[in-house]
Design a protein around this motif. Structure first.
Motif, PDB file in Angstrom:
ATOM      1  N   ALA A   1       0.923  -1.363   0.125  1.00  0.00           N
ATOM      2  CA  ALA A   1       0.032   0.126  -0.204  1.00  0.00           C
ATOM      3  C   ALA A   1       0.804   1.337  -0.053  1.00  0.00           C
ATOM      4  CB  ALA A   1      -0.835   0.033   1.243  1.00  0.00           C
ATOM      5  N   MET A   2       1.869   1.233   0.710  1.00  0.00           N
ATOM      6  CA  MET A   2       2.671   2.192   0.609  1.00  0.00           C
ATOM      7  C   MET A   2       3.363   2.481  -0.706  1.00  0.00           C
ATOM      8  SD  MET A   2       2.534   3.547   3.706  1.00  0.00           S
ATOM      9  CE  MET A   2       3.369   5.070   3.376  1.00  0.00           C
ATOM     10  N   ALA A   3       3.893   1.630  -1.269  1.00  0.00           N
ATOM     11  CA  ALA A   3       4.526   1.751  -2.577  1.00  0.00           C
ATOM     12  C   ALA A   3       3.422   2.310  -3.714  1.00  0.00           C
ATOM     13  CB  ALA A   3       4.998   0.500  -3.156  1.00  0.00           C
ATOM     14  N   ASP A   4       2.322   2.044  -3.398  1.00  0.00           N
ATOM     15  CA  ASP A   4       1.257   2.640  -4.309  1.00  0.00           C
ATOM     16  C   ASP A   4       1.243   4.046  -4.088  1.00  0.00           C
ATOM     17  OD1 ASP A   4       0.682   0.238  -5.539  1.00  0.00           O
ATOM     18  OD2 ASP A   4      -1.264  -0.015  -4.335  1.00  0.00           O
ATOM     19  N   VAL A   5       0.993   4.584  -2.838  1.00  0.00           N
ATOM     20  CA  VAL A   5       0.903   6.002  -2.411  1.00  0.00           C
ATOM     21  C   VAL A   5       2.294   6.715  -2.845  1.00  0.00           C
ATOM     22  CG1 VAL A   5       0.476   7.717  -0.733  1.00  0.00           C
ATOM     23  CG2 VAL A   5      -0.569   5.382  -0.409  1.00  0.00           C
ATOM     24  N   ASN A   6       3.108   6.193  -2.617  1.00  0.00           N
ATOM     25  CA  ASN A   6       4.401   6.726  -2.957  1.00  0.00           C
ATOM     26  C   ASN A   6       4.721   6.845  -4.523  1.00  0.00           C
ATOM     27  OD1 ASN A   6       5.472   7.106  -0.252  1.00  0.00           O
ATOM     28  ND2 ASN A   6       6.425   4.932  -0.055  1.00  0.00           N
ATOM     29  N   ALA A   7       4.445   5.989  -5.120  1.00  0.00           N
ATOM     30  CA  ALA A   7       4.432   5.816  -6.611  1.00  0.00           C
ATOM     31  C   ALA A   7       3.749   7.154  -7.134  1.00  0.00           C
ATOM     32  CB  ALA A   7       4.078   4.691  -7.385  1.00  0.00           C
ATOM     33  N   ARG A   8       2.455   7.336  -6.577  1.00  0.00           N
ATOM     34  CA  ARG A   8       1.394   8.264  -7.016  1.00  0.00           C
ATOM     35  C   ARG A   8       2.069   9.592  -6.672  1.00  0.00           C
ATOM     36  NH1 ARG A   8      -3.128   5.747  -4.800  1.00  0.00           N
ATOM     37  NH2 ARG A   8      -3.218   7.523  -3.184  1.00  0.00           N
ATOM     38  N   LYS A   9       2.723   9.647  -5.424  1.00  0.00           N
ATOM     39  CA  LYS A   9       3.163  11.093  -5.221  1.00  0.00           C
ATOM     40  C   LYS A   9       4.323  11.489  -5.866  1.00  0.00           C
ATOM     41  CE  LYS A   9       4.241  10.790  -0.574  1.00  0.00           C
ATOM     42  NZ  LYS A   9       4.405   9.952   0.709  1.00  0.00           N
ATOM     43  N   ALA A  10       5.260  10.695  -6.049  1.00  0.00           N
ATOM     44  CA  ALA A  10       6.132  11.006  -6.893  1.00  0.00           C
ATOM     45  C   ALA A  10       5.995  11.091  -8.321  1.00  0.00           C
ATOM     46  CB  ALA A  10       7.403   9.901  -6.958  1.00  0.00           C
ATOM     47  N   ALA A  11       4.997  10.565  -8.929  1.00  0.00           N
ATOM     48  CA  ALA A  11       4.519  10.805 -10.077  1.00  0.00           C
ATOM     49  C   ALA A  11       3.872  12.209 -10.365  1.00  0.00           C
ATOM     50  CB  ALA A  11       3.566   9.607 -10.878  1.00  0.00           C
ATOM     51  N   LYS A  12       3.278  12.587  -9.444  1.00  0.00           N
ATOM     52  CA  LYS A  12       2.549  13.942  -9.412  1.00  0.00           C
ATOM     53  C   LYS A  12       3.543  14.992  -9.456  1.00  0.00           C
ATOM     54  CE  LYS A  12      -1.729  13.110  -7.135  1.00  0.00           C
ATOM     55  NZ  LYS A  12      -2.561  13.500  -6.000  1.00  0.00           N
ATOM     56  N   LEU A  13       4.661  14.727  -8.831  1.00  0.00           N
ATOM     57  CA  LEU A  13       5.890  15.814  -8.919  1.00  0.00           C
ATOM     58  C   LEU A  13       6.763  15.854 -10.080  1.00  0.00           C
ATOM     59  CD1 LEU A  13       7.567  16.040  -5.249  1.00  0.00           C
ATOM     60  CD2 LEU A  13       6.585  17.923  -6.674  1.00  0.00           C
ATOM     61  N   TYR A  14       6.907  14.668 -10.612  1.00  0.00           N
ATOM     62  CA  TYR A  14       7.650  14.513 -11.785  1.00  0.00           C
ATOM     63  C   TYR A  14       7.104  15.032 -13.001  1.00  0.00           C
ATOM     64  CZ  TYR A  14      11.605  12.054  -9.229  1.00  0.00           C
ATOM     65  OH  TYR A  14      12.529  11.833  -8.476  1.00  0.00           O
ATOM     66  N   ALA A  15       5.788  14.724 -13.169  1.00  0.00           N
ATOM     67  CA  ALA A  15       4.802  15.382 -13.997  1.00  0.00           C
ATOM     68  C   ALA A  15       4.677  16.827 -14.004  1.00  0.00           C
ATOM     69  CB  ALA A  15       3.240  14.592 -13.844  1.00  0.00           C
ATOM     70  N   THR A  16       4.805  17.288 -12.709  1.00  0.00           N
ATOM     71  CA  THR A  16       4.736  18.828 -12.827  1.00  0.00           C
ATOM     72  C   THR A  16       6.160  19.290 -13.221  1.00  0.00           C
ATOM     73  OG1 THR A  16       3.548  18.548 -10.827  1.00  0.00           O
ATOM     74  CG2 THR A  16       4.581  20.671 -11.242  1.00  0.00           C
ATOM     75  N   VAL A  17       7.202  18.583 -12.980  1.00  0.00           N
ATOM     76  CA  VAL A  17       8.257  19.169 -13.421  1.00  0.00           C
ATOM     77  C   VAL A  17       8.392  19.046 -14.959  1.00  0.00           C
ATOM     78  CG1 VAL A  17      11.014  18.628 -13.555  1.00  0.00           C
ATOM     79  CG2 VAL A  17       9.698  18.771 -11.596  1.00  0.00           C
ATOM     80  N   ASP A  18       7.983  17.840 -15.731  1.00  0.00           N
ATOM     81  CA  ASP A  18       8.379  17.438 -17.211  1.00  0.00           C
ATOM     82  C   ASP A  18       7.460  18.396 -17.941  1.00  0.00           C
ATOM     83  OD1 ASP A  18      10.349  15.783 -16.330  1.00  0.00           O
ATOM     84  OD2 ASP A  18       9.060  13.934 -16.543  1.00  0.00           O
ATOM     85  N   GLN A  19       5.953  18.475 -17.379  1.00  0.00           N
ATOM     86  CA  GLN A  19       5.209  19.163 -18.111  1.00  0.00           C
ATOM     87  C   GLN A  19       5.513  20.710 -18.207  1.00  0.00           C
ATOM     88  OE1 GLN A  19       1.618  17.982 -16.443  1.00  0.00           O
ATOM     89  NE2 GLN A  19       1.797  15.769 -17.213  1.00  0.00           N
ATOM     90  N   SER A  20       6.398  21.334 -17.580  1.00  0.00           N
ATOM     91  CA  SER A  20       6.696  22.563 -17.562  1.00  0.00           C
ATOM     92  C   SER A  20       7.969  22.946 -18.461  1.00  0.00           C
ATOM     93  CB  SER A  20       6.720  23.163 -16.093  1.00  0.00           C
ATOM     94  OG  SER A  20       8.151  22.910 -15.758  1.00  0.00           O
TER      95      SER A  20
END
Ligand code: PMP
Length: 359
Positions: free
Chosen positions: A261-280
Protein backbone atom coordinates in the motif's frame (compact mmCIF):
# COMPACT_ATOMS: atom_id res chain seq x y z
CA UNK A 1 -1.15 24.01 16.78
CA UNK A 2 0.00 24.64 13.29
CA UNK A 3 1.96 22.01 11.42
CA UNK A 4 3.68 22.56 8.11
CA UNK A 5 4.19 20.26 5.16
CA UNK A 6 7.77 19.19 5.84
CA UNK A 7 9.88 18.07 2.87
CA UNK A 8 13.05 17.62 4.92
CA UNK A 9 15.56 14.99 3.74
CA UNK A 10 16.15 13.88 7.31
CA UNK A 11 15.49 14.02 10.14
CA UNK A 12 12.19 14.04 8.34
CA UNK A 13 8.44 14.17 8.84
CA UNK A 14 6.89 11.56 11.11
CA UNK A 15 3.27 10.43 10.84
CA UNK A 16 1.00 12.76 12.81
CA UNK A 17 -0.80 9.79 14.41
CA UNK A 18 2.54 8.52 15.74
CA UNK A 19 3.42 11.87 17.27
CA UNK A 20 -0.03 12.11 18.82
CA UNK A 21 0.29 8.69 20.39
CA UNK A 22 3.77 9.53 21.69
CA UNK A 23 2.32 12.73 23.16
CA UNK A 24 -0.51 10.85 24.84
CA UNK A 25 1.92 8.32 26.31
CA UNK A 26 4.64 10.82 27.17
CA UNK A 27 4.08 11.15 30.91
CA UNK A 28 2.62 7.76 31.72
CA UNK A 29 3.29 4.90 29.35
CA UNK A 30 0.45 2.41 29.69
CA UNK A 31 -0.03 2.86 33.44
CA UNK A 32 3.65 2.37 34.27
CA UNK A 33 3.63 5.84 35.82
CA UNK A 34 6.63 6.91 33.74
CA UNK A 35 7.72 7.92 30.29
CA UNK A 36 9.37 5.36 27.99
CA UNK A 37 12.41 7.65 28.24
CA UNK A 38 12.58 7.01 31.95
CA UNK A 39 12.34 3.24 32.03
CA UNK A 40 15.06 0.62 32.21
CA UNK A 41 15.79 -1.04 28.92
CA UNK A 42 15.60 -4.30 30.89
CA UNK A 43 12.12 -3.57 32.25
CA UNK A 44 9.21 -5.75 31.21
CA UNK A 45 7.47 -2.77 29.58
CA UNK A 46 10.47 -1.82 27.46
CA UNK A 47 11.43 -5.36 26.50
CA UNK A 48 7.88 -5.75 25.22
CA UNK A 49 8.17 -2.51 23.22
CA UNK A 50 11.47 -3.72 21.75
CA UNK A 51 10.23 -7.19 20.89
CA UNK A 52 7.03 -5.89 19.32
CA UNK A 53 8.94 -3.41 17.16
CA UNK A 54 11.28 -6.21 16.09
CA UNK A 55 8.37 -8.50 15.21
CA UNK A 56 6.48 -5.77 13.34
CA UNK A 57 9.53 -4.82 11.27
CA UNK A 58 10.15 -8.49 10.51
CA UNK A 59 6.54 -8.85 9.34
CA UNK A 60 6.51 -5.63 7.30
CA UNK A 61 9.62 -6.57 5.33
CA UNK A 62 8.90 -10.33 5.43
CA UNK A 63 12.39 -10.88 6.83
CA UNK A 64 13.23 -14.60 6.67
CA UNK A 65 14.07 -16.42 9.91
CA UNK A 66 17.73 -16.83 9.00
CA UNK A 67 18.32 -13.08 9.34
CA UNK A 68 19.08 -11.09 12.49
CA UNK A 69 17.49 -7.66 12.89
CA UNK A 70 19.60 -5.28 14.93
CA UNK A 71 18.71 -1.89 16.44
CA UNK A 72 22.01 -0.02 16.71
CA UNK A 73 23.50 3.41 17.25
CA UNK A 74 26.03 5.38 15.26
CA UNK A 75 23.73 6.18 12.35
CA UNK A 76 24.08 4.74 8.89
CA UNK A 77 27.56 6.24 8.83
CA UNK A 78 28.90 3.75 11.37
CA UNK A 79 27.72 0.99 9.04
CA UNK A 80 30.19 2.28 6.45
CA UNK A 81 32.84 0.84 8.84
CA UNK A 82 30.92 -2.03 10.43
CA UNK A 83 30.16 -3.63 7.06
CA UNK A 84 33.81 -4.12 6.05
CA UNK A 85 34.90 -4.94 9.60
CA UNK A 86 32.35 -7.75 9.78
CA UNK A 87 32.03 -9.01 6.22
CA UNK A 88 35.52 -9.01 4.78
CA UNK A 89 36.49 -12.22 6.56
CA UNK A 90 39.81 -13.33 5.09
CA UNK A 91 39.24 -11.42 1.84
CA UNK A 92 41.04 -8.21 1.03
CA UNK A 93 38.70 -6.49 -1.38
CA UNK A 94 35.09 -5.45 -1.78
CA UNK A 95 32.98 -4.21 -4.70
CA UNK A 96 31.17 -0.87 -4.47
CA UNK A 97 28.75 0.80 -6.89
CA UNK A 98 29.30 4.58 -6.97
CA UNK A 99 25.98 6.35 -7.52
CA UNK A 100 26.47 9.61 -5.62
CA UNK A 101 27.42 11.27 -2.36
CA UNK A 102 26.40 8.52 0.04
CA UNK A 103 28.00 5.66 -1.82
CA UNK A 104 31.09 7.86 -2.09
CA UNK A 105 31.23 8.10 1.70
CA UNK A 106 30.80 4.34 2.05
CA UNK A 107 33.61 3.81 -0.48
CA UNK A 108 35.94 6.19 1.33
CA UNK A 109 35.39 4.50 4.67
CA UNK A 110 35.76 0.98 3.26
CA UNK A 111 39.11 2.09 1.83
CA UNK A 112 40.47 2.08 5.38
CA UNK A 113 39.95 -1.66 5.59
CA UNK A 114 40.31 -3.14 2.13
CA UNK A 115 40.91 -2.57 -1.56
CA UNK A 116 37.75 -1.06 -2.96
CA UNK A 117 36.82 -1.99 -6.49
CA UNK A 118 34.37 0.58 -7.85
CA UNK A 119 32.29 -1.59 -10.20
CA UNK A 120 30.75 1.38 -12.01
CA UNK A 121 30.19 5.07 -11.41
CA UNK A 122 27.46 7.52 -12.34
CA UNK A 123 30.02 10.32 -12.36
CA UNK A 124 29.86 10.72 -16.15
CA UNK A 125 26.27 11.97 -15.88
CA UNK A 126 27.03 13.99 -12.74
CA UNK A 127 25.29 11.15 -10.86
CA UNK A 128 22.05 11.69 -12.75
CA UNK A 129 21.73 7.99 -13.55
CA UNK A 130 22.44 4.54 -12.12
CA UNK A 131 24.92 2.58 -14.28
CA UNK A 132 23.18 -0.48 -15.75
CA UNK A 133 24.04 -3.75 -14.01
CA UNK A 134 25.43 -5.12 -17.29
CA UNK A 135 28.19 -2.47 -17.09
CA UNK A 136 29.36 -3.35 -13.59
CA UNK A 137 32.87 -4.75 -13.51
CA UNK A 138 32.66 -7.21 -10.64
CA UNK A 139 35.72 -8.64 -8.95
CA UNK A 140 35.28 -12.41 -8.45
CA UNK A 141 37.36 -12.17 -5.25
CA UNK A 142 35.28 -9.44 -3.63
CA UNK A 143 33.94 -10.23 -0.16
CA UNK A 144 30.69 -8.41 -0.91
CA UNK A 145 29.05 -5.95 -3.30
CA UNK A 146 27.79 -2.71 -1.76
CA UNK A 147 25.10 -0.47 -3.27
CA UNK A 148 23.15 2.53 -2.03
CA UNK A 149 19.55 1.82 -3.05
CA UNK A 150 18.57 5.48 -2.94
CA UNK A 151 20.93 8.43 -3.11
CA UNK A 152 19.26 10.95 -0.83
CA UNK A 153 21.13 13.94 -2.25
CA UNK A 154 21.26 13.17 -5.98
CA UNK A 155 17.80 11.57 -6.12
CA UNK A 156 18.68 8.38 -8.01
CA UNK A 157 17.20 5.07 -6.93
CA UNK A 158 17.99 1.48 -7.87
CA UNK A 159 14.93 -0.31 -9.17
CA UNK A 160 16.46 -3.63 -10.20
CA UNK A 161 18.94 -5.27 -7.87
CA UNK A 162 21.40 -7.55 -9.63
CA UNK A 163 21.43 -11.29 -9.21
CA UNK A 164 24.86 -11.86 -7.83
CA UNK A 165 26.75 -14.71 -6.25
CA UNK A 166 28.62 -12.13 -4.22
CA UNK A 167 26.88 -11.17 -0.94
CA UNK A 168 24.84 -8.05 -1.73
CA UNK A 169 24.90 -5.23 0.85
CA UNK A 170 22.56 -2.25 0.56
CA UNK A 171 22.43 1.12 2.27
CA UNK A 172 18.65 1.64 2.29
CA UNK A 173 18.68 4.64 4.63
CA UNK A 174 16.37 6.72 2.51
CA UNK A 175 14.04 4.18 0.93
CA UNK A 176 13.64 1.33 3.39
CA UNK A 177 9.96 0.55 4.03
CA UNK A 178 8.87 2.62 1.03
CA UNK A 179 8.22 -0.48 -1.08
CA UNK A 180 8.31 -4.25 -0.65
CA UNK A 181 11.73 -5.82 -1.20
CA UNK A 182 12.89 -9.41 -1.34
CA UNK A 183 15.18 -9.46 1.69
CA UNK A 184 16.51 -12.90 0.77
CA UNK A 185 18.41 -11.36 -2.14
CA UNK A 186 20.54 -9.35 0.27
CA UNK A 187 23.29 -10.44 2.63
CA UNK A 188 22.86 -7.28 4.65
CA UNK A 189 20.62 -4.21 4.62
CA UNK A 190 21.18 -1.16 6.77
CA UNK A 191 19.39 2.12 7.28
CA UNK A 192 19.61 5.16 9.50
CA UNK A 193 16.21 5.69 11.09
CA UNK A 194 15.59 9.37 10.56
CA UNK A 195 13.75 9.14 7.23
CA UNK A 196 11.32 6.25 7.02
CA UNK A 197 11.77 4.57 10.40
CA UNK A 198 11.68 7.08 13.22
CA UNK A 199 13.81 9.65 15.00
CA UNK A 200 17.56 9.95 14.59
CA UNK A 201 19.75 7.99 16.97
CA UNK A 202 18.93 4.55 15.67
CA UNK A 203 20.11 2.46 12.76
CA UNK A 204 18.53 -0.80 11.68
CA UNK A 205 20.67 -3.63 10.33
CA UNK A 206 19.24 -6.79 8.79
CA UNK A 207 21.97 -9.37 8.34
CA UNK A 208 21.98 -13.01 7.25
CA UNK A 209 22.98 -15.02 10.28
CA UNK A 210 25.56 -17.17 8.50
CA UNK A 211 27.63 -14.01 7.96
CA UNK A 212 27.98 -13.40 11.70
CA UNK A 213 31.02 -14.46 13.69
CA UNK A 214 33.63 -13.31 11.19
CA UNK A 215 34.57 -9.87 12.47
CA UNK A 216 38.11 -8.91 11.70
CA UNK A 217 40.59 -9.43 14.53
CA UNK A 218 40.73 -6.43 16.83
CA UNK A 219 37.21 -5.22 16.00
CA UNK A 220 35.77 -3.47 19.06
CA UNK A 221 32.85 -5.36 20.55
CA UNK A 222 30.48 -2.47 19.87
CA UNK A 223 31.29 -2.77 16.16
CA UNK A 224 30.79 -6.53 15.99
CA UNK A 225 27.34 -7.56 14.73
CA UNK A 226 27.63 -10.85 16.58
CA UNK A 227 27.86 -9.09 19.93
CA UNK A 228 24.65 -7.19 19.19
CA UNK A 229 22.84 -10.18 17.72
CA UNK A 230 23.69 -12.33 20.77
CA UNK A 231 22.37 -9.63 23.10
CA UNK A 232 19.18 -8.80 21.16
CA UNK A 233 20.66 -5.33 20.51
CA UNK A 234 20.94 -4.71 24.25
CA UNK A 235 24.62 -5.30 24.76
CA UNK A 236 24.64 -1.78 26.14
CA UNK A 237 21.81 0.73 26.68
CA UNK A 238 20.07 1.09 23.34
CA UNK A 239 18.41 4.34 22.15
CA UNK A 240 15.20 3.36 23.88
CA UNK A 241 12.96 6.26 22.91
CA UNK A 242 13.92 6.09 19.22
CA UNK A 243 13.28 2.35 19.29
CA UNK A 244 9.84 2.95 20.85
CA UNK A 245 8.95 5.58 18.22
CA UNK A 246 10.16 3.29 15.44
CA UNK A 247 7.77 0.70 16.84
CA UNK A 248 4.91 3.19 16.60
CA UNK A 249 5.88 3.92 12.99
CA UNK A 250 5.87 0.18 12.19
CA UNK A 251 2.35 -0.12 13.67
CA UNK A 252 1.28 2.89 11.61
CA UNK A 253 2.69 1.28 8.45
CA UNK A 254 0.77 -1.91 9.17
CA UNK A 255 -2.41 0.12 9.63
CA UNK A 256 -1.81 1.79 6.23
CA UNK A 257 -1.88 -1.66 4.63
CA UNK A 258 1.83 -2.47 4.75
CA UNK A 259 4.52 -1.86 2.15
CA UNK A 260 2.48 -2.70 -0.95
CA UNK A 261 0.00 0.00 0.00
CA UNK A 262 2.85 2.42 0.81
CA UNK A 263 4.48 1.71 -2.54
CA UNK A 264 1.24 2.63 -4.34
CA UNK A 265 0.92 5.94 -2.51
CA UNK A 266 4.62 6.69 -2.93
CA UNK A 267 4.48 6.00 -6.67
CA UNK A 268 1.48 8.31 -7.01
CA UNK A 269 3.13 11.10 -4.99
CA UNK A 270 6.36 10.91 -6.99
CA UNK A 271 4.50 10.71 -10.33
CA UNK A 272 2.60 13.92 -9.54
CA UNK A 273 5.81 15.81 -8.77
CA UNK A 274 7.77 14.53 -11.75
CA UNK A 275 4.82 15.25 -14.05
CA UNK A 276 4.76 18.82 -12.79
CA UNK A 277 8.46 19.15 -13.57
CA UNK A 278 8.28 17.41 -16.95
CA UNK A 279 5.19 19.21 -18.18
CA UNK A 280 6.71 22.62 -17.58
CA UNK A 281 9.33 24.53 -19.50
CA UNK A 282 10.31 26.13 -16.24
CA UNK A 283 11.39 23.33 -13.90
CA UNK A 284 13.90 20.61 -14.77
CA UNK A 285 15.02 17.35 -13.28
CA UNK A 286 18.71 16.42 -13.32
CA UNK A 287 17.91 12.69 -13.14
CA UNK A 288 17.35 10.15 -15.95
CA UNK A 289 13.69 9.11 -15.98
CA UNK A 290 14.33 5.41 -15.34
CA UNK A 291 16.43 6.11 -12.24
CA UNK A 292 14.39 8.81 -10.54
CA UNK A 293 13.94 8.41 -6.82
CA UNK A 294 10.46 8.07 -5.43
CA UNK A 295 11.68 9.48 -2.11
CA UNK A 296 13.89 12.49 -2.95
CA UNK A 297 12.91 14.63 -5.88
CA UNK A 298 15.53 17.21 -6.87
CA UNK A 299 14.53 19.88 -9.37
CA UNK A 300 15.90 23.19 -10.57
CA UNK A 301 14.42 26.51 -11.62
CA UNK A 302 15.57 28.11 -14.90
CA UNK A 303 17.58 30.72 -13.02
CA UNK A 304 19.21 30.12 -9.62
CA UNK A 305 18.47 33.77 -8.80
CA UNK A 306 14.83 32.74 -8.40
CA UNK A 307 15.62 30.10 -5.76
CA UNK A 308 15.36 32.46 -2.80
CA UNK A 309 11.97 33.77 -3.85
CA UNK A 310 10.70 30.26 -4.57
CA UNK A 311 11.75 29.12 -1.10
CA UNK A 312 10.38 32.09 0.81
CA UNK A 313 7.08 31.90 -1.08
CA UNK A 314 6.89 28.19 -0.26
CA UNK A 315 7.56 28.87 3.44
CA UNK A 316 4.79 31.45 3.43
CA UNK A 317 2.25 28.79 2.42
CA UNK A 318 3.57 26.18 4.86
CA UNK A 319 5.86 24.19 2.53
CA UNK A 320 9.21 23.85 4.28
CA UNK A 321 12.69 22.39 3.79
CA UNK A 322 12.66 22.44 -0.01
CA UNK A 323 16.16 23.84 -0.42
CA UNK A 324 18.42 21.41 -2.29
CA UNK A 325 21.51 19.98 -0.62
CA UNK A 326 24.32 22.51 -0.40
CA UNK A 327 26.47 20.35 -2.68
CA UNK A 328 24.03 20.45 -5.62
CA UNK A 329 21.80 23.52 -5.18
CA UNK A 330 18.32 23.87 -6.62
CA UNK A 331 15.39 22.32 -4.81
CA UNK A 332 14.75 18.92 -3.32
CA UNK A 333 11.41 17.62 -2.09
CA UNK A 334 11.79 14.59 0.15
CA UNK A 335 8.51 12.72 0.11
CA UNK A 336 9.00 9.85 2.52
CA UNK A 337 6.19 7.62 3.77
CA UNK A 338 5.02 10.12 6.39
CA UNK A 339 4.68 13.02 3.92
CA UNK A 340 0.99 12.94 3.03
CA UNK A 341 -0.26 13.08 -0.54
CA UNK A 342 -1.92 16.40 0.39
CA UNK A 343 1.57 17.84 0.91
CA UNK A 344 2.56 16.87 -2.62
CA UNK A 345 -0.69 18.30 -3.97
CA UNK A 346 -0.01 21.58 -2.18
CA UNK A 347 3.55 21.67 -3.53
CA UNK A 348 2.33 21.01 -7.08
CA UNK A 349 -0.19 23.87 -6.77
CA UNK A 350 2.53 26.17 -5.48
CA UNK A 351 4.98 25.19 -8.23
CA UNK A 352 2.38 25.79 -10.90
CA UNK A 353 1.41 29.19 -9.58
CA UNK A 354 5.07 30.20 -9.16
CA UNK A 355 5.70 29.20 -12.76
CA UNK A 356 2.73 31.30 -13.93
CA UNK A 357 4.05 34.40 -12.24
CA UNK A 358 7.72 33.89 -13.07
CA UNK A 359 7.75 31.76 -16.24
N1 PMP B 1 23.25 6.85 3.72
C1 PMP B 1 22.25 7.57 3.18
C2 PMP B 1 21.65 7.10 1.90
C3 PMP B 1 21.81 8.73 3.81
O1 PMP B 1 20.82 9.45 3.27
C4 PMP B 1 22.40 9.12 5.02
C5 PMP B 1 21.93 10.35 5.79
N2 PMP B 1 21.30 11.32 5.13
C6 PMP B 1 23.44 8.36 5.54
C7 PMP B 1 23.83 7.22 4.87
C8 PMP B 1 24.13 8.75 6.82
O2 PMP B 1 23.26 8.57 7.86
P1 PMP B 1 23.57 9.04 9.35
O3 PMP B 1 23.55 10.53 9.34
O4 PMP B 1 22.46 8.41 10.12
O5 PMP B 1 24.89 8.49 9.74
Amino acid sequence: MSRVFNFSAGPAALPLEVLEQARDEMLDYQCTGMSVMEMSHRSKAFVEIAETAHADLKALLAVPDDYAILFLQGGATLQFSMVPLNLLGDKTSADYLHTGSWSAKAIKEAGRFCDVNVVASGEGSNFGHVPAAAEWRLNPDAAYLHVCSNETIGGVQINEFPDSDCPLVADMSSDILSRPIDVSRFALIYAGAQKNIGPAGLAVVIVRKDLLGNARKGTPGMLDYTVHADADSMSNTPPTYSWYLAGLVFKWLKAQGGLTAMADVNARKAAKLYATVDQSNFYSSPVAIADRSQMNVPFTLPDADLDGEFLSGAEAVGLTNLKGHRSVGGMRASIYNAVPEAAVDALVDYMQSFEKTHG
